[in-house]
Design a protein around this motif. Structure first.
Motif, mmCIF file in Angstrom:
data_model
loop_
_atom_site.group_PDB
_atom_site.id
_atom_site.type_symbol
_atom_site.label_atom_id
_atom_site.label_comp_id
_atom_site.label_asym_id
_atom_site.label_seq_id
_atom_site.Cartn_x
_atom_site.Cartn_y
_atom_site.Cartn_z
ATOM 1 N N THR A 120 1.100 -1.595 0.059
ATOM 2 C CA THR A 120 0.094 -0.163 -0.136
ATOM 3 C C THR A 120 1.350 1.197 0.441
ATOM 4 O OG1 THR A 120 -1.882 0.724 1.135
ATOM 5 C CG2 THR A 120 -0.084 -0.108 2.236
ATOM 6 N N TYR A 121 0.138 2.581 0.400
ATOM 7 C CA TYR A 121 1.196 3.656 0.289
ATOM 8 C C TYR A 121 1.162 3.855 1.473
ATOM 9 C CZ TYR A 121 0.421 4.245 -4.813
ATOM 10 O OH TYR A 121 0.437 3.373 -6.054
ATOM 11 N N VAL A 122 2.192 4.849 1.760
ATOM 12 C CA VAL A 122 1.845 5.046 4.040
ATOM 13 C C VAL A 122 1.046 5.788 3.820
ATOM 14 C CG1 VAL A 122 3.837 7.378 3.346
ATOM 15 C CG2 VAL A 122 3.479 5.195 5.407
ATOM 16 N N GLU A 123 0.822 6.909 3.134
ATOM 17 C CA GLU A 123 -0.863 7.686 3.856
ATOM 18 C C GLU A 123 -1.689 6.654 3.585
ATOM 19 O OE1 GLU A 123 0.733 9.383 -0.718
ATOM 20 O OE2 GLU A 123 1.027 7.720 0.854
ATOM 21 N N HIS A 124 -1.642 5.063 3.261
ATOM 22 C CA HIS A 124 -3.517 5.240 3.249
ATOM 23 C C HIS A 124 -2.880 3.446 3.957
ATOM 24 C CE1 HIS A 124 -3.791 6.409 -1.245
ATOM 25 N NE2 HIS A 124 -4.213 6.784 -0.454
ATOM 26 N N GLU A 149 3.623 17.090 1.490
ATOM 27 C CA GLU A 149 3.328 16.883 2.256
ATOM 28 C C GLU A 149 2.009 16.784 2.881
ATOM 29 O OE1 GLU A 149 2.972 19.752 4.144
ATOM 30 O OE2 GLU A 149 3.212 21.976 2.910
ATOM 31 N N ARG A 150 1.547 15.929 2.320
ATOM 32 C CA ARG A 150 0.650 14.545 2.971
ATOM 33 C C ARG A 150 1.515 13.685 3.897
ATOM 34 N NH1 ARG A 150 -3.467 13.651 -2.065
ATOM 35 N NH2 ARG A 150 -5.176 15.860 -1.823
ATOM 36 N N ILE A 151 3.172 12.775 3.212
ATOM 37 C CA ILE A 151 3.638 12.290 3.932
ATOM 38 C C ILE A 151 4.154 12.472 4.255
ATOM 39 C CG2 ILE A 151 5.250 10.450 2.937
ATOM 40 C CD1 ILE A 151 4.382 10.978 -0.097
ATOM 41 N N MET A 152 4.131 13.544 4.409
ATOM 42 C CA MET A 152 5.005 13.639 5.524
ATOM 43 C C MET A 152 3.938 14.283 7.176
ATOM 44 S SD MET A 152 8.315 14.153 5.014
ATOM 45 C CE MET A 152 9.511 15.383 6.553
ATOM 46 N N ALA A 153 2.994 15.140 6.585
ATOM 47 C CA ALA A 153 2.171 14.875 8.022
ATOM 48 C C ALA A 153 1.391 13.399 8.400
ATOM 49 C CB ALA A 153 0.849 15.411 7.260
ATOM 50 N N ARG A 154 1.394 12.621 7.210
ATOM 51 C CA ARG A 154 1.416 10.530 8.265
ATOM 52 C C ARG A 154 2.571 9.578 8.753
ATOM 53 N NH1 ARG A 154 -1.684 7.157 10.357
ATOM 54 N NH2 ARG A 154 -1.585 5.961 8.956
ATOM 55 N N TYR A 155 3.552 10.875 8.238
ATOM 56 C CA TYR A 155 4.603 10.252 9.262
ATOM 57 C C TYR A 155 4.897 10.592 10.395
ATOM 58 C CZ TYR A 155 7.618 8.065 4.988
ATOM 59 O OH TYR A 155 7.988 7.769 4.046
ATOM 60 N N ALA A 217 24.934 10.828 -0.429
ATOM 61 C CA ALA A 217 23.476 10.883 -0.497
ATOM 62 C C ALA A 217 23.942 11.582 0.897
ATOM 63 C CB ALA A 217 23.215 9.489 -0.177
ATOM 64 N N TYR A 218 22.961 12.562 0.898
ATOM 65 C CA TYR A 218 22.629 13.174 3.081
ATOM 66 C C TYR A 218 21.819 12.164 3.240
ATOM 67 C CZ TYR A 218 24.343 17.924 1.317
ATOM 68 O OH TYR A 218 24.970 19.125 0.549
ATOM 69 N N VAL A 219 21.405 12.588 4.785
ATOM 70 C CA VAL A 219 20.801 10.950 5.211
ATOM 71 C C VAL A 219 19.853 12.402 6.238
ATOM 72 C CG1 VAL A 219 20.399 9.447 6.886
ATOM 73 C CG2 VAL A 219 21.689 9.135 5.394
ATOM 74 N N TRP A 220 19.222 12.559 6.738
ATOM 75 C CA TRP A 220 18.396 13.590 7.783
ATOM 76 C C TRP A 220 17.158 12.626 8.624
ATOM 77 C CZ3 TRP A 220 18.283 18.634 8.042
ATOM 78 C CH2 TRP A 220 18.993 19.207 6.479
ATOM 79 N N HIS A 221 17.972 13.100 9.467
ATOM 80 C CA HIS A 221 16.971 12.343 10.883
ATOM 81 C C HIS A 221 16.243 14.036 11.590
ATOM 82 C CE1 HIS A 221 20.131 8.680 12.039
ATOM 83 N NE2 HIS A 221 19.824 8.932 11.049
ATOM 84 N N LEU A 222 14.879 13.506 11.656
ATOM 85 C CA LEU A 222 14.027 14.210 12.176
ATOM 86 C C LEU A 222 13.223 13.694 13.612
ATOM 87 C CD1 LEU A 222 11.849 15.858 8.646
ATOM 88 C CD2 LEU A 222 14.732 16.457 9.703
ATOM 89 N N GLN A 223 12.823 14.792 14.022
ATOM 90 C CA GLN A 223 12.090 14.034 15.841
ATOM 91 C C GLN A 223 10.474 14.958 16.277
ATOM 92 O OE1 GLN A 223 13.994 15.019 19.373
ATOM 93 N NE2 GLN A 223 14.295 12.901 20.033
ATOM 94 N N ARG A 224 9.935 13.765 15.672
ATOM 95 C CA ARG A 224 8.738 14.762 16.347
ATOM 96 C C ARG A 224 8.780 15.139 17.848
ATOM 97 N NH1 ARG A 224 2.896 11.695 17.118
ATOM 98 N NH2 ARG A 224 1.617 13.169 17.843
ATOM 99 N N PRO A 225 8.250 16.245 18.135
ATOM 100 C CA PRO A 225 8.696 16.690 19.699
ATOM 101 C C PRO A 225 7.272 16.225 20.186
ATOM 102 C CG PRO A 225 7.708 18.418 17.764
ATOM 103 C CD PRO A 225 7.721 17.356 16.860
ATOM 104 N N LEU A 226 8.920 16.013 21.842
ATOM 105 C CA LEU A 226 8.131 15.365 22.938
ATOM 106 C C LEU A 226 6.479 15.823 23.232
ATOM 107 C CD1 LEU A 226 11.195 15.041 25.287
ATOM 108 C CD2 LEU A 226 10.260 13.438 23.945
ATOM 109 N N ALA A 227 5.782 16.562 23.438
ATOM 110 C CA ALA A 227 4.453 17.333 22.997
ATOM 111 C C ALA A 227 4.199 17.825 22.326
ATOM 112 C CB ALA A 227 4.579 18.068 24.722
ATOM 113 N N SER A 228 2.596 17.894 21.957
ATOM 114 C CA SER A 228 2.613 18.771 20.260
ATOM 115 C C SER A 228 2.087 20.338 21.055
ATOM 116 C CB SER A 228 0.482 18.936 20.513
ATOM 117 O OG SER A 228 -0.410 18.384 21.434
ATOM 118 N N ALA A 229 2.289 21.070 22.026
ATOM 119 C CA ALA A 229 2.757 22.714 22.413
ATOM 120 C C ALA A 229 3.903 22.874 22.965
ATOM 121 C CB ALA A 229 2.238 22.439 23.869
ATOM 122 N N ASP A 230 4.780 21.698 22.189
ATOM 123 C CA ASP A 230 6.540 22.394 21.885
ATOM 124 C C ASP A 230 6.985 22.870 20.716
ATOM 125 O OD1 ASP A 230 9.010 22.512 21.949
ATOM 126 O OD2 ASP A 230 9.643 20.400 22.205
#
Length: 243
Positions: A120-124, A149-155, A217-230
């Motif tokens: 499947t697609y990750v968005e689905h 935008e959809r893929i990154m928001a889903r991630y 290639a570049y490899v990026w590491h991104l982190q979701r904030p610990l709290a949505s209010a952060d």
């Protein structure tokens, strides 16, 4: 005559078959395949670093856009007992190959790690699971800005707070695209670059350069904030070179 097949012979045969399969799929649809060769060992190692550094804790891991499985093969041996790996691949031929890889992998016979392949697609992806690490092999620069935008928001939605997303982008492709692309394609690429730059400014914890890959290639590491209010922004660390 000695007909014994060594592990190296098996590896080379498998790698050659994988490369040919990747080329065939790239010829069918380069936009969704994203490259003309599978990721190399050095690139796979940097992409999977967040899994390795959190061992031996059981983790929930998602791999999106696994292709023929070079990163999957690097991930599975790092799974601790009780871990879960969900592999998402939209290409049906790649997905079938990944299921065979999972079924035959010796590491899974000795651990209770759970591995599933989802065509499947990750968005689905239909799941309530949240992940400690997401490893993305999707060719984001080949998609439209809306799709990115959809893929990154889903991630970010699929990550636990504090979870890590790793993904890569090839070096030098921006200049090459600028020379070869139509005006509309150049605008699309620029818009995608802007979207990814915004995510990097907000969520990046590191960027590595992997020279020992074709292409580098570049490899990026991104982190979701610990709290949505952060609202604190994480600043990327200085670029590191990986050989």
């Amino acid at each position: 005559m000695d007909d014994t097949i060594t592990p190296r012979d098996r590896f080379l045969t498998q790698r050659n078959a994988e490369s040919w399969m990747f080329l065939i799929e790239a010829a069918r649809d380069l936009r969704t395949t994203g490259a003309v060769a599978p990721s190399g060992k050095a690139l796979a190692r940097v992409l999977t670093e967040p899994v390795r550094t959190q061992a031996p804790h059981p983790l929930a891991v998602l791999e999106a856009g696994a292709g023929t499985g070079p990163v999957t093969r690097a991930l599975i041996p790092q799974l601790s007992r009780g871990s879960r790996l969900d592999i998402v691949e939209a290409n049906p031929r790649f997905a079938a190959r990944l299921r065979g890889l999972v079924t035959a992998h010796p590491h899974l016979a000795a651990t209770s790690a759970q591995v599933n392949v989802h065509q499947t697609y990750v968005e689905h992806l239909d799941t309530d699971q949240r992940y400690d690490v997401i490893v993305s092999g999707l060719p984001l620069t080949n998609f439209t800005p809306v799709q990115v935008e959809r893929i990154m928001a889903r991630y970010l939605e699929l990550l636990h707070p504090g979870g890590t997303l790793t993904y890569f982008a090839y070096l030098g492709t921006r200049k090459a695209r600028a020379l070869a692309a139509s005006r509309a394609e150049a605008r699309r690429h620029a818009a995608v670059d802007e979207i990814m730059a915004a995510y990097q400014r907000t969520h990046a914890t590191g960027r590595w350069t992997v020279w020992a890959n074709l292409p580098p290639a570049y490899v990026w590491h991104l982190q979701r904030p610990l709290a949505s209010a952060d609202t604190d922004r994480l600043v990327p660390q200085p670029d590191r070179a990986s050989r």
